[in-house]
Enzyme design. Structure first.
Site, short mmCIF file in Angstrom:
data_model
loop_
_atom_site.label_atom_id
_atom_site.label_comp_id
_atom_site.label_asym_id
_atom_site.label_seq_id
_atom_site.Cartn_x
_atom_site.Cartn_y
_atom_site.Cartn_z
N HIS A 99 0.67 -1.21 -0.06
CA HIS A 99 0.06 -0.39 0.34
C HIS A 99 1.10 1.33 0.10
CE1 HIS A 99 0.46 -1.19 4.12
NE2 HIS A 99 0.65 0.75 4.73
N HIS A 101 1.56 5.36 1.31
CA HIS A 101 0.96 6.82 2.25
C HIS A 101 0.72 8.08 1.19
CE1 HIS A 101 0.46 4.16 6.31
NE2 HIS A 101 1.73 3.26 5.23
#
Ligand code: AMP
Ligand code: ZN
Length: 137
Positions: A99, A101
């Protein structure tokens, strides 16, 4: 992966504050934000981390980050943004599903960058030589 937190969020088994979704990525607000609008952009397919993604898969996911981040920044009235990609536990990755950020930034928002370390010239040259050798393989 059935026991993966972000896979459960993507499936809707765990609630999230979703801000965007398409065929490739799911984006939602980080539950512990560093600033307003701190958003996680997550590939829908499970990869433990970005090293598990092919160059094409990573490029496609990053293209979404590139598209979404300026809009996230503007939506919360921020001036700038940082991109975080923690890869591996030693780098602070806690959720083992790749992922990105997106962290909107404001003037004097209290966040600081990493502290710097000093290495000798010989050490720096050695690091560079090791990396050049690794990259040339
Ligand atoms: P990382 O350290 O890069 O693995 O970051 C994982 C992030 O996931 C952290 O910033 C957490 O605050 C965030 N997080 C953990 N659980 C949830 C959740 N249920 N909903 C939204 N964000 C979460
Ligand atoms: Zn997963």
């Amino acid at each position: 992966m059935s026991d993966c937190l972000f896979c459960k969020i993507i499936k809707g088994d765990i609630p999230s504050l979703k801000v965007y979704e398409d065929d490739l990525v799911y984006a939602f607000l980080d539950i512990a934000p560093v600033n307003p609008g701190h958003t996680l952009i997550v590939p829908k397919e499970h990869f433990d981390d970005v090293e598990q993604m092919s160059e094409e898969q990573a490029a496609a996911a990053f293209a979404r980050v590139h598209r979404l981040a300026p809009k996230i920044r503007a939506a919360v009235g921020a001036l700038a943004w940082n991109l975080g990609l923690n890869t591996g536990k030693a780098a602070g990755q806690v959720v083992m599903h790749a992922h990105w950020h997106v962290m909107p930034r404001f003037v004097e928002d209290g966040l600081t960058h990493w502290p710097k370390k000093h290495f000798t010239d010989a050490e720096m040259k050695s690091f560079a030589a090791d990396i050049v050798a690794a990259l040339s393989q």
